[in-house]
Design an enzyme around this catalytic site. Structure first.
Site, mmCIF file in Angstrom:
data_model
loop_
_atom_site.group_PDB
_atom_site.id
_atom_site.type_symbol
_atom_site.label_atom_id
_atom_site.label_comp_id
_atom_site.label_asym_id
_atom_site.label_seq_id
_atom_site.Cartn_x
_atom_site.Cartn_y
_atom_site.Cartn_z
ATOM 1 N N ASP A 72 -0.690 -6.812 -35.961
ATOM 2 C CA ASP A 72 -1.175 -8.206 -36.386
ATOM 3 C C ASP A 72 -1.366 -9.381 -35.616
ATOM 4 O O ASP A 72 -0.430 -10.012 -35.138
ATOM 5 C CB ASP A 72 -0.526 -8.956 -38.192
ATOM 6 N N HIS A 111 -2.182 -8.969 -48.499
ATOM 7 C CA HIS A 111 -0.866 -10.503 -48.644
ATOM 8 C C HIS A 111 -2.163 -11.361 -49.205
ATOM 9 O O HIS A 111 -1.293 -12.493 -49.274
ATOM 10 C CB HIS A 111 -0.511 -10.569 -47.425
ATOM 11 N N ASP A 112 -3.479 -11.609 -49.181
ATOM 12 C CA ASP A 112 -4.379 -12.632 -49.277
ATOM 13 C C ASP A 112 -4.631 -12.760 -50.687
ATOM 14 O O ASP A 112 -5.111 -13.840 -50.941
ATOM 15 C CB ASP A 112 -4.913 -13.164 -48.395
ATOM 16 N N GLU A 116 -10.187 -8.581 -40.206
ATOM 17 C CA GLU A 116 -10.362 -9.301 -40.750
ATOM 18 C C GLU A 116 -11.916 -9.479 -40.649
ATOM 19 O O GLU A 116 -12.673 -10.546 -39.897
ATOM 20 C CB GLU A 116 -9.608 -9.921 -41.118
ATOM 21 N N ASP A 124 -6.969 -11.130 -37.433
ATOM 22 C CA ASP A 124 -6.931 -11.806 -38.232
ATOM 23 C C ASP A 124 -7.836 -12.886 -37.684
ATOM 24 O O ASP A 124 -7.924 -13.061 -37.258
ATOM 25 C CB ASP A 124 -5.706 -12.740 -38.208
#
Length: 532
Positions: free
Chosen positions: A99, A325-326, A264, A201
């Site tokens: 990430d 995870h969000d 993302e 990200d």
């Protein structure tokens, strides 16, 4: 790029490292824990692991505030520990994706400490500094994604700095060539070690409007929504120049063989697909989160899939995501029965699927008592249901204390059902969701029609979404019942024989007669078709 490339035919498994497996008893997962669980991932059958941030960080946003892009936070271990994960994963034919968080750093990063030291510091322009508005106050109306103004006053230098997220996460100025080169060198540091790619990200945030114009009001905003929705993010993200930055980032990966760039991006489909770049020079896989954001309805999802297939650029490879995870877990959003249908959908659509740790054992929302809340977003905007902690709770490995996750006190509470909902128990139950995931993954690996075949819509109706996957002479029909009552659909024309290869609720294989396919409530089927 051939369709047999690993990131096209393979399955990505996201690991949230804080919550995967803890070996030293501090209640936080670590790299040695990942090493110890690689055999499980090999047994499950996935092809790549994506590890959420493990870089040094003050942990204001749990690793998404990076203070050193070329190291490992001691919470997770050492560079040697990471190299062991890489070596052991590769020995099991598992790829490793890191990430990368390039939009912002920690406010404790040496670059930012220099930048805020004075207006004349050489790194001042590495971040986004602005004078107050003419009448005083913040430079414009941009809102932080975690609530409140996106500008923080710096008393010492008399200017504001911009932060799209927490004030502890100042945004880098990606219009500065020195910033780009420093960040690209960080990528090369990991690529040289053998990392197989990056999930980048908030990649659509990297470039902001050069004039810092106010964002227009959102006419659809409602008070129960997150504050970021008060304005349309017209000027603070998704700027045309961002595609040049992503193309340059892609070129760094092209210096190394067979690497993947995943972005993302939370944007509508027509804007999302622009991130493949001109002549596919952008992200290999701009993350497609539409299944997370779309109503769980057969007609709506069929329309979504067909629209996505229709707007993909020529040669662009699709991808699908059910959770991360969000976002609330898929089992929490649609219930345990439909979570099995969702598993079949994810692993039979055309394109690269990304799984989220724990979804394969049916983890759902874990209630977090107020005193146990960790997520800064929930702390900033409490009571709106925005907290991400419920989807980040520890992985449930077995029925021992703390589900085999840690010998200490876990950093987030465990689900109350962990003694029955865990890998050890479910792996022994042939009817479990875990064994369903494993059979789906095995089928996908054995049938090229599922991994790289064509997608063809099939007329169905009601609450059934049906489609074919074809490769060469092989034809597989996938029929998914989104409803809670039995339904039937006609088999496609010219089908002589049909054999059910896998059901989400029934065991075994069986032949289908009389040109009609019956589906039980909440059932998905994969059916091999032969022309008559």
């Amino acid at each position: 790029m051939p369709e047999t490339t690993w990131w096209k035919r393979g399955i990505v498994y996201q690991i949230y490292p804080r919550s995967f497996h803890d070996t030293n008893g501090d209640g936080i997962g670590d790299l040695q824990g990942i090493s110890q669980r690689l055999d499980y991932l090999q047994w499950l059958g996935v092809d790549a692991i994506w590890i959420s941030p493990i870089f040094p960080s003050p942990m204001a946003d749990f690793g998404y505030d990076v203070s050193d892009y070329c190291g490992i936070d001691p919470i997770f271990g050492t560079l040697d520990d990471f190299d062991r994960v890489l070596e052991q994963a590769h020995s099991r034919n598992l790829k490793v994706i890191l990430d990368f968080v390039p939009n912002h750093t920690s406010d404790q990063h040496p670059w930012f400490l220099e930048s805020r030291s004075s207006r004349t510091n050489p790194k001042r322009d590495w971040y986004i500094w602005r004078d107050p508005a003419p009448g005083g106050g913040v430079p414009n109306n941009w809102i932080s994604n975690f609530g409140g103004p996106a500008w923080e006053w710096d008393e010492a230098t008399g200017q504001y700095y911009y932060h799209a997220f927490l004030k502890e996460q100042p945004d880098l100025n990606w219009r500065n060539p020195e910033v780009r080169e420093a960040m690209f060198d960080s990528l090369r540091f990991w690529l040289r070690r053998g990392v197989d790619g990056f999930r980048v990200d908030v990649i659509w945030h990297l470039i902001k409007d050069a004039e810092f114009r106010n964002n227009p009001p959102n006419p659809g905003y409602q008070s129960h929504q997150a504050e970021i929705n008060r304005y349309l993010q017209v000027h603070s993200a998704d700027q045309p120049e961002v595609h040049d930055v992503i193309a340059a980032m892609r070129q760094v990966l092209e210096e190394y063989e067979d690497r993947v760039l995943i972005g993302e991006i939370y944007l509508p489909l027509e804007r999302l697909v622009a991130y493949y770049g001109k002549d596919l020079s952008g992200a290999h896989l701009p993350f497609n989160f539409q299944l997370i954001q779309t109503a769980w309805n057969a007609h709506v999802i069929e329309k979504l899939v067909n629209e996505y297939e229709g707007v993909l650029p020529d040669g662009g490879w699709p991808n699908w995501v059910l959770g991360n995870h969000d976002q609330p877990r898929i089992g929490a959003r649609i219930g345990k029965a439909q979570a099995r249908v969702a598993a079949m959908l994810l692993l039979t659509l055309r394109g690269t699927p990304t799984m989220y740790y724990g979804d394969e054992i049916g983890m759902t929302k874990v209630e977090i008592p107020p005193e146990s809340v960790q997520d800064p977003w929930e702390k900033n905007e409490p009571g709106l249901g925005l907290g991400r902690d419920p989807a980040r709770t520890p992985m449930q490995w077995d029925s021992s204390p703390n589900a085999g996750f840690t010998p200490g006190e876990p950093w987030l509470p465990l689900a109350p059902d962990f003694q029955t909902c865990n890998v050890e128990v479910l792996s022994q139950d042939s009817g479990s969701i875990l064994c369903l995931y494993r059979r789906l993954i095995d089928l996908r690996r054995r049938h090229l029609a599922l991994s790289i075949g064509q997608y063809l819509p099939v007329q169905s109706g009601g609450q059934v979404f049906a489609y074919e996957r074809r490769h060469g002479a092989e034809r597989l029909l996938i029929a998914l019942n989104f409803g809670h009552v039995s339904q039937a659909i006609d088999l496609p024309d010219r089908v002589g024989k049909a054999r059910v290869l896998l059901s989400t609720v029934r065991s075994g294989e069986w032949h289908v007669e009389a040109g009609c396919l019956d589906l039980a409530p909440d059932e998905g089927l994969i059916v091999a078709l032969e022309e008559g």
